[in-house]
Scaffold this active site. Sequence first.
Site, short mmCIF file in Angstrom:
data_model
loop_
_atom_site.label_atom_id
_atom_site.label_comp_id
_atom_site.label_asym_id
_atom_site.label_seq_id
_atom_site.Cartn_x
_atom_site.Cartn_y
_atom_site.Cartn_z
N THR A 48 0.82 -1.22 0.00
CA THR A 48 0.00 0.00 0.00
C THR A 48 0.85 1.27 0.00
O THR A 48 1.87 1.35 0.66
CB THR A 48 -0.91 -0.01 1.24
OG1 THR A 48 -1.71 -1.17 1.18
CG2 THR A 48 -1.80 1.22 1.29
N GLY A 63 2.76 -2.87 8.19
CA GLY A 63 3.03 -3.16 9.59
C GLY A 63 4.48 -3.54 9.79
O GLY A 63 5.15 -4.03 8.88
N GLU A 86 -6.91 -5.74 3.28
CA GLU A 86 -7.13 -6.88 2.39
C GLU A 86 -8.31 -6.64 1.45
O GLU A 86 -9.08 -7.55 1.15
CB GLU A 86 -7.33 -8.18 3.18
CG GLU A 86 -6.16 -8.58 4.06
CD GLU A 86 -4.85 -8.66 3.30
OE1 GLU A 86 -4.89 -8.91 2.07
OE2 GLU A 86 -3.80 -8.46 3.92
#
Lengths: 666, 658
Positions: B138, B177, B421
């Site tokens: 992303t 993350g 997702e």
Amino acid sequence: AAAMSVNADLRRERAAATFQPELLTHILDGGAERTRRRKEIEALVLNDPDFQHEDLNFLSRSQRYEQAIRKSSLMVMKLREYGIADPEEIYWFKSFVHRGRPEPLDLHLGMFLPTLLTQATPEQQDRFFMPAWNLEIVGTYAQTEMGHGTHLRGLETTATYDPSTQEFILNSPTVTSIKWWPGGLGKTSNHAIVLAQLYTQGECKGLHAFIVPIRQLGTHEPLPGITVGDIGPKFGYDEMDNGYLKMDNFRIPRENMLMKYAQVEPDGTYVKPVSDKLTYGTMVFIRSLIVGDSARSLSRACTIAIRYSAVRHQSELKPGEPEPQILDYQTQQYKLFPLLATAYAFHFVGAYIKDTYHRVSGDISTGDLSELPELHALTAGLKAFTSWTANAGIEECRMACGGHGYSRCSGIPDIYVTFTPSCTYEGENTVMMLQTARFLMKSYSQVTSGQQVTGMVSYLNDLSRQRIQHQHVAARTVTMRINDPTSLVEAYKSRAARLVESAAKNLQAELNHRKSKEDAWNRTSVDLVRASEAHCHYVVVKLFTAKLAEVSDAAVHAVLTNLCLLYALFGISRNAGDFLQAGILTSAQITQVNQHVKELLAVIRPNAVALVDSFDFHDVHLGSVLGRYDGNVYENMFEWAKKSPLNKTQVHESFHKHLKPMQAKL
Amino acid sequence: SVNPDLASERQTASFSVEKLTALLDGGTEQTRIRRAVVEAIESDPVFSRENQYFQTQNERYEAAVRKAVHLQKKMHEMGWTENGPEYKYIYRALSGDVAFLLHRVFMRSISVLGSDKQIAKWIPLATQHKLIGSYAQTELGHGTYLQGLETTAVFDTATQEFILNTPKISAMKWWPGDMGRSATHTVVFAQLYIHGKCYGIHPFIVQIRSLQDHSLCPGITAGDIGPKMNFEHIDNGYLLLKNVRIPRENMLSKFCEVRPDGTYVRQGSQKINYFTMTSVRISLISDEVLTPLMKACTIAIRYSAVRRQSKLKPGEQEAKILDYQTQQEKLLPQVAAAYAFHFINDYLQELFNRGYGEIQRKNFDMLPELHALSSGFKAVITQHCTAGVEICLRACGGHGYSLLSGLPSLYTKIIASCIYEGENTILLLQTARFLIKCFMAANAGQPVPPSVTYLAAVKHGNCPAKSKLDFLSPDIYTEAYQHVAVRLTSSTAAKLQDLIQSGVKKYDAWNQCTVQLVQAAKAHCHYIAVKNFAETVEKLETKAGIQKIMKHLCDLFALHGIFSNTGAFLHDGYISAVQMDMVTASYLDLLAVIRKDAVPLVDAFDFTDKSLNSALGSYDGQVYQRLYEWAQKSPTNQMSPAYERYLKPLLHNTLSKL
């Protein structure tokens, strides 16, 4: 990054608007002069270096509390320095100082002082009011307990009168009776107005209010017999020290009971208050504020989501063309525009209740309380209806911003966590809806017994007319004019009538099963809530429609009419089952409504940004990187993130503490 | 001791709680293993979550890193391995409060997308934590729409390297993350350019931090993206790449390879990429979505059995709030949904395993159906469960708003699942695309996958129910759901065709129908969920009262869906106005029936107090005492500097100025 120009997309959006946003701002503010004054106060606060601070998102809870209390102290001084005394202007000032967030003195200013004014005797006012005005006494309002909230009669704190010493002995006899939640109680206040069950001469006289000192003046240490503290972290309200208070045989003089209405004489004789309807007034006022707050909170979320959707480009609509603004996707418009229309609707409803309250309060002072029960019932329902809708709407706005909405930099998480408790405080929403339902049931039975009812429920009179004509409601299909709000008001009216009637009949059927009254009520309560919702929905559509007549500027009128139509038609589309089941509208009409909703989305699209600009939130007040007026979103997200606490050092200390030793071992 | 209000709820259970727990776990042996894992984790103080509500972002992050490191030791100690039966319970036992989750995604993407040689090189390093991986897809400017990513990887034949760049601000990697502070390596997705030609998105392994001192590598700018609604323990990060050079061998090349001379070679099927997304979407349902809803239900229902408020009968004790119809109407449908989605998760898992088997045999026929179902259900389940958790939160009144209730964190965590997702609206539109395609095919007499054959077999006539009891028949309500799904799909397909025939461009027609398409996709998933629940109930053993209570829940799930969306069922008169009153009556009756088993139904989820981490939801129901004691541990109850700094002057010195 500061001196960037306005993003080209937003410039185009603003240039294409068909109306002047300032004119709409004036309508929302209640006149051009009020807009001017609001902006004047806004500038006064926002340009004041004393009210600047680091982004709250990066501060711990303790730090946020500290900032808030610092600003609150300054705020009180400056309000007096500037001579700002009008309640609305104070509200603006406070709202700009705290960026629309709660603060530790809220209950002192909003509850403690006003309660002294309305419920204290002149002698008590002499003792407490000036010290409280001068902040020597800082007070809160301790009503809610761990075990009881909206159901006030269940409160367990006791105040037992001891005629031998002329004192009340206050006790929190159980864990559940500990006062819990009052704002400003945990750390800030040194006094509290405590609501307790009054016992005198061996009898319980119900809830009464007492002024209780809780901390030593000077040292701020809790007094002997008082246990007080902060209730810990919450979803939001970080700057508020919501507190607990436990009292152990704590004695206060007889003169500390607020005795303007009810009284306890030195020998313990209890003197009853004249009327209890007066307390309705305060509740109506506070709930009307929540309706306004629903409108403002939803408006802020809409401003952020719509500006961001005009700046964000994603995917493709037409093969080979550049990525379109996400605001061009029908699904995105379908998420946001009905909420935008709702925000406007709630603004007008909030203004209406406030005006009505002031009018009815005028009547009260002349002894006329006849309108109060209806207003009370109406505001209970509208408080619930608008706060539920806004609560869900804020979240939809956040979700419409995708992943970035989830970051605190979007500002929407903060709006949400600050707003969501209003579904609970000042009356839990389901309980509020049932209060409105009680009024509706009463009105319905008046109508069935041949009386006429007045006000917002007067549509129920039609039910009895139809009964005389042996015409079932379900048999009437409305001739709906899809572009005429007045015609849609009629459809909502029929829906409310039908759901009120159906709930009343179900309630009667339960009663006929020889159930107790309370049992029958409980077994009908899902129906009753639906009836109240339908009633409130009708009121909102009606008030929005009525507002249109007051708008003189043609361009603004046109754009507001479209919003009003969208609000009404979207509501029909969403609740199509009610209209179909009652036979108010046919399937063909519902299909037409669904289609027209989509057409309106396209009609409103060119004015979307101008419509949120009209809310006129200053960037500082909005507190959102995604919703910035200049639309320079990505650059400023990066600037914002660099200030994050985790970025304070280049290599985080946990590397040396945990990661490195592990890598060495493996 | 257990609060008598809660104890009495348990005495009247109509079924065996232990048997239901075993059913949820997939067998008594699974229950035993799960409990052993939970016990081992919870008895270890390093994994305690008691203080988490009081901690700052920095403290949460540090604790998560500490736990991740300690977990390695623990696993070794306990003899748990990544392939062992215990492994899948560890995450649940930790409630996800641990760092390096992306490390596993890093490893999985290398295993799936890497060549054998790459796997041999990187997987051992990752397994031994010689490096810490992340997954950087992303960007600031693009999420679900992958083709729009702007990071570039240009092949330089002279040095046999890729040159990576994030050429503009919106190209910056954002959200991955473990990348803000922890990761040393990451898989970067970038547009591949060779000799000036773009070949689309490809994955590259990029080192971002030094393995010696953890400082950033040359050309790398990285950091934490700042506070979020939740996931304070995770260092979601940003990443800027400026002329970062990596060797040719660092492009993951199981399916595509760049030869030394710059020749681009494609091998195998790209479809496998869809399969990875499918697998992630299905795998998140259980831990990330169902568990939070089940926890929220447990907390809200136990609290509602303990909280007494107002009176139902004059002169009696105040009533449990669970006895109010409005409270039942909020909570019990959420319990029913938790069970419904648990069973649909089993269904999806099974379908997925079958699909995986086929793919191993190089048969990709099942992929479109699998992709459509996993996308649609990911959206429907995350949306439904998120709403459910929020309802539980608000049903707990003021105390639900305290972090100590556990509900706010459950909510803020589950809500992220609606976005990650794949953004839900976009996923539903993908399912809708599949539905429309299958509807056309079915009408043209072509074969379609099993889950959509019903689209071809349109039955005529209306709902045959004659009394409210008829609506407790699975055949009756399943038919109704099927009817609505077919109606919405066929009417949208017709609308699309009309628009196209009237000269509207295909993409424009699609955009004009998207609101309806989303509704059709939801109706399809809802239908499958109801049908699957009914079929599951059919197969359950009749002993120990399990089947009976599950049948009630299935009915409730189905009727709640009709009750909350009456318009869809009334629209063409399939269900009549009179029948709709029967639905409502049956639905409200069911609430009273299920009410009796409400506490046992959430007990069966079998969460320990530590895993609920809630003052309101503990097994013993000692709500108020716990809330009071826990609040006193709050750091705000240590003397705050605010008094000396601001309050004191406010209360004293400022007086003269007022």
